[in-house]
Design an enzyme around this catalytic site. Structure first.
Site, PDB file in Angstrom:
ATOM      1  N   TYR A 143       0.836  -1.206   0.000  1.00 13.56           N
ATOM      2  CA  TYR A 143       0.000   0.000   0.000  1.00 13.56           C
ATOM      3  C   TYR A 143       0.869   1.253   0.000  1.00 13.56           C
ATOM      4  O   TYR A 143       0.664   2.171  -0.812  1.00 13.56           O
ATOM      5  CB  TYR A 143      -0.902  -0.009   1.234  1.00 13.56           C
ATOM      6  CG  TYR A 143      -1.721   1.248   1.402  1.00 13.56           C
ATOM      7  CD1 TYR A 143      -2.893   1.441   0.678  1.00 13.56           C
ATOM      8  CD2 TYR A 143      -1.323   2.252   2.296  1.00 13.56           C
ATOM      9  CE1 TYR A 143      -3.649   2.598   0.835  1.00 13.56           C
ATOM     10  CE2 TYR A 143      -2.077   3.402   2.457  1.00 13.56           C
ATOM     11  CZ  TYR A 143      -3.229   3.570   1.727  1.00 13.56           C
ATOM     12  OH  TYR A 143      -3.975   4.714   1.872  1.00 13.56           O
ATOM     13  N   LYS A 147       1.157   4.407  -2.820  1.00 13.43           N
ATOM     14  CA  LYS A 147       0.876   5.790  -2.458  1.00 13.43           C
ATOM     15  C   LYS A 147       2.088   6.693  -2.691  1.00 13.43           C
ATOM     16  O   LYS A 147       1.940   7.871  -3.041  1.00 13.43           O
ATOM     17  CB  LYS A 147       0.404   5.862  -1.009  1.00 13.43           C
ATOM     18  CG  LYS A 147      -0.973   5.245  -0.795  1.00 13.43           C
ATOM     19  CD  LYS A 147      -2.034   5.952  -1.643  1.00 13.43           C
ATOM     20  CE  LYS A 147      -3.423   5.443  -1.395  1.00 13.43           C
ATOM     21  NZ  LYS A 147      -4.472   6.215  -2.103  1.00 13.43           N
TER      22      LYS A 147
END
Length: 234
Positions: A143, A147
């Site tokens: 994740y 990002k």
């Protein structure tokens, strides 16, 4: 911002719930006509059920917005997924899915909407990253990687669009009080909250306010990142 009768047309991905829904509400309150792109129906002026990993479907969705609401003046790319796993538990399939939705969906949505902005030489794009993409994290490397990639992509696109009348900026929130965070998430633990100056998670409305800020200031901010994170990353 004082609401105006019509601030323009804004597309918000992930508008059916959580942060995306909060952004859609904030924009609507500020006078925008909002089109929501999501896998589910959203409470927006135009709800389009579309998968952000599908480039052809996104192009058709963008054309529908132009036809029914008018050309997009703003795009906010909120759609994303999150999970907490140690590196050894992240399978190839999980990596690929995280990449496809978070960074792939951001890139493909921008590519679908950008032509109408360039044609009119006017527009604002706000991408949604995370403070984990700025400072890293334990237990959700895939994740955080996506990002961080959103920040690099957004700054590169901002440079690429120099002189076009289209401005790109990024909001990188800290842990927010949305359904994306499970009830037993370490980000909800009292031990973590006690480290934050605010003593609580960031509220979706506070993140939406940062999005509105970038839409209001126009060319004053280009390729910038603001991180409403309650002091988690400084």
């Amino acid at each position: 911002m004082t609401p105006t009768p019509d601030s323009g047309v804004a597309i918000v991905t992930g508008a059916a719930s959580g942060l995306g829904a909060a952004v859609a509400v904030a924009l609507r309150t500020a006078g925008w006509r909002v089109a929501g792109f999501d896998l589910r129906s959203s409470d927006t002026a135009l709800s389009v059920e579309v998968d952000v990993t599908d480039a052809a479907a996104l192009s058709a969705a963008a054309a529908r917005v132009t036809q029914e609401l008018g050309p997009a003046d703003a795009l906010v790319t909120v759609a994303g997924i999150y999970e907490e796993l140690p590196l050894e538990s992240i399978t190839d399939e999980r990596w690929d899915r995280m990449l496809a939705v978070n960074i792939g969906g951001t890139v493909k949505t921008c590519a679908a909407v950008l032509p109408q902005m360039l044609e009119r030489r006017s527009g604002a794009i706000v991408t949604i990253s995370s403070d984990l993409g700025l400072g890293g994290s334990q237990g959700d490397a895939h994740y955080a990687a996506t990002k961080g990639a959103i920040v690099g992509f957004s700054r590169s696109l901002a440079l690429e669009l120099e002189g076009s009348g289209v401005f790109v900026n990024t909001v990188a929130p800290g842990a927010a009080d949305t359904p994306m965070l499970a009830a037993d998430s370490p980000w909800r633990a009292e031990s973590f909250l006690a480290t934050l100056p605010a003593g609580r998670l960031v509220r979706p409305a506070e993140i939406a306010a940062a999005v509105l800020f970038f839409l209001e200031v126009g060319s004053a901010c280009v390729g910038q990142v603001v991180s409403p994170n309650a002091g988690a990353t400084i």
